[in-house]
Design a protein around this motif. Structure first.
Motif, PDB file in Angstrom:
ATOM      1  N   MET A   4     -92.596  76.957   3.062  1.00  9.15           N
ATOM      2  CA  MET A   4     -92.633  75.623   2.501  1.00  9.15           C
ATOM      3  C   MET A   4     -93.557  74.757   3.351  1.00  9.15           C
ATOM      4  O   MET A   4     -93.464  74.732   4.566  1.00  9.15           O
ATOM      5  CB  MET A   4     -91.219  75.046   2.479  1.00  9.15           C
ATOM      6  N   LEU A   5     -94.446  74.041   2.690  1.00  7.01           N
ATOM      7  CA  LEU A   5     -95.406  73.202   3.388  1.00  7.01           C
ATOM      8  C   LEU A   5     -94.737  71.944   3.918  1.00  7.01           C
ATOM      9  O   LEU A   5     -93.923  71.329   3.251  1.00  7.01           O
ATOM     10  CB  LEU A   5     -96.555  72.825   2.453  1.00  7.01           C
ATOM     11  N   ASN A   6     -95.101  71.566   5.118  1.00  2.85           N
ATOM     12  CA  ASN A   6     -94.558  70.387   5.771  1.00  2.85           C
ATOM     13  C   ASN A   6     -95.406  69.175   5.378  1.00  2.85           C
ATOM     14  O   ASN A   6     -96.321  68.777   6.104  1.00  2.85           O
ATOM     15  CB  ASN A   6     -94.547  70.604   7.288  1.00  2.85           C
ATOM     16  N   GLN A   7     -95.109  68.583   4.228  1.00  5.48           N
ATOM     17  CA  GLN A   7     -95.928  67.511   3.668  1.00  5.48           C
ATOM     18  C   GLN A   7     -96.074  66.307   4.596  1.00  5.48           C
ATOM     19  O   GLN A   7     -97.184  65.788   4.738  1.00  5.48           O
ATOM     20  CB  GLN A   7     -95.371  67.076   2.306  1.00  5.48           C
ATOM     21  N   PRO A   8     -95.021  65.824   5.260  1.00  4.21           N
ATOM     22  CA  PRO A   8     -95.212  64.681   6.169  1.00  4.21           C
ATOM     23  C   PRO A   8     -96.210  64.981   7.290  1.00  4.21           C
ATOM     24  O   PRO A   8     -97.027  64.125   7.640  1.00  4.21           O
ATOM     25  CB  PRO A   8     -93.813  64.420   6.726  1.00  4.21           C
ATOM     26  N   LEU A   9     -96.185  66.192   7.831  1.00  2.00           N
ATOM     27  CA  LEU A   9     -97.132  66.559   8.878  1.00  2.00           C
ATOM     28  C   LEU A   9     -98.558  66.561   8.336  1.00  2.00           C
ATOM     29  O   LEU A   9     -99.478  66.040   8.971  1.00  2.00           O
ATOM     30  CB  LEU A   9     -96.786  67.935   9.456  1.00  2.00           C
ATOM     31  N   PHE A  10     -98.757  67.112   7.153  1.00  2.00           N
ATOM     32  CA  PHE A  10    -100.086  67.166   6.551  1.00  2.00           C
ATOM     33  C   PHE A  10    -100.609  65.758   6.280  1.00  2.00           C
ATOM     34  O   PHE A  10    -101.777  65.468   6.530  1.00  2.00           O
ATOM     35  CB  PHE A  10    -100.057  67.990   5.260  1.00  2.00           C
ATOM     36  N   GLU A  11     -99.764  64.892   5.773  1.00  5.28           N
ATOM     37  CA  GLU A  11    -100.177  63.508   5.519  1.00  5.28           C
ATOM     38  C   GLU A  11    -100.533  62.800   6.811  1.00  5.28           C
ATOM     39  O   GLU A  11    -101.510  62.048   6.876  1.00  5.28           O
ATOM     40  CB  GLU A  11     -99.075  62.760   4.776  1.00  5.28           C
ATOM     41  N   PHE A  12     -99.755  63.032   7.857  1.00  3.40           N
ATOM     42  CA  PHE A  12    -100.018  62.434   9.162  1.00  3.40           C
ATOM     43  C   PHE A  12    -101.384  62.884   9.696  1.00  3.40           C
ATOM     44  O   PHE A  12    -102.221  62.067  10.069  1.00  3.40           O
ATOM     45  CB  PHE A  12     -98.895  62.807  10.134  1.00  3.40           C
ATOM     46  N   VAL A  13    -101.617  64.187   9.712  1.00  2.39           N
ATOM     47  CA  VAL A  13    -102.866  64.730  10.251  1.00  2.39           C
ATOM     48  C   VAL A  13    -104.063  64.298   9.410  1.00  2.39           C
ATOM     49  O   VAL A  13    -105.141  64.025   9.945  1.00  2.39           O
ATOM     50  CB  VAL A  13    -102.783  66.265  10.365  1.00  2.39           C
ATOM     51  N   SER A  14    -103.897  64.187   8.112  1.00  2.50           N
ATOM     52  CA  SER A  14    -105.018  63.835   7.230  1.00  2.50           C
ATOM     53  C   SER A  14    -105.581  62.448   7.511  1.00  2.50           C
ATOM     54  O   SER A  14    -106.713  62.154   7.142  1.00  2.50           O
ATOM     55  CB  SER A  14    -104.587  63.926   5.769  1.00  2.50           C
ATOM     56  N   ARG A  15    -104.840  61.621   8.196  1.00  2.00           N
ATOM     57  CA  ARG A  15    -105.304  60.255   8.503  1.00  2.00           C
ATOM     58  C   ARG A  15    -106.260  60.194   9.688  1.00  2.00           C
ATOM     59  O   ARG A  15    -106.908  59.183   9.899  1.00  2.00           O
ATOM     60  CB  ARG A  15    -104.102  59.356   8.758  1.00  2.00           C
ATOM     61  N   PHE A  16    -106.323  61.264  10.466  1.00  2.60           N
ATOM     62  CA  PHE A  16    -107.196  61.290  11.640  1.00  2.60           C
ATOM     63  C   PHE A  16    -108.629  61.612  11.245  1.00  2.60           C
ATOM     64  O   PHE A  16    -108.876  62.451  10.388  1.00  2.60           O
ATOM     65  CB  PHE A  16    -106.714  62.340  12.647  1.00  2.60           C
TER      66      PHE A  16
END
Length: 108
Positions: A1-13
């Motif tokens: 299962m993909l960790n969506q909050p982590l992906f959203e967090f990293v995508s902002r950098f």
């Protein structure tokens, strides 16, 4: 299962350098991993950097993973301990990837 909050967090950098490690490097398939989540995360990290680098030991050359991360055209530099086989060298050259080979005692 993909960790969506982590992906959203990293995508902002938006960073100057993004660096990943990889499970498998194949001349035709490119960069691969064994896990869908790890492959997705690696793609995300690479997309955040102006300069995209992969660091891998030579044991990963000629291996296939289960999930494609990206082709060589999505990275700028590959740092490794030994030069890959001719087929991988040609693929890297065709994609304008800088190959940096470090030997024992070298520092990046």
């Amino acid at each position: 299962m993909l960790n969506q909050p982590l992906f959203e967090f990293v995508s902002r950098f938006k960073v100057r350098f993004s660096v990943i490690s990889i499970t498998a490097i194949d001349a035709e398939a490119g960069l691969m991993d064994m896990s869908l989540e790890e492959a997705e995360f690696a793609r995300m990290v690479l997309s955040c950097g102006r300069h995209r680098m992969v660091i891998s030991d030579a044991s990963k050359f000629g291996r296939l993973g289960l999930v494609e991360v990206c082709g060589f055209d999505r990275i700028d530099r590959l740092v490794t301990d030994r030069a890959p086989a001719e087929a991988v060298l040609r693929a890297l050259e065709a994609a304008d990837v800088v190959l940096e080979t470090l030997s024992d005692g070298d520092t990046a």
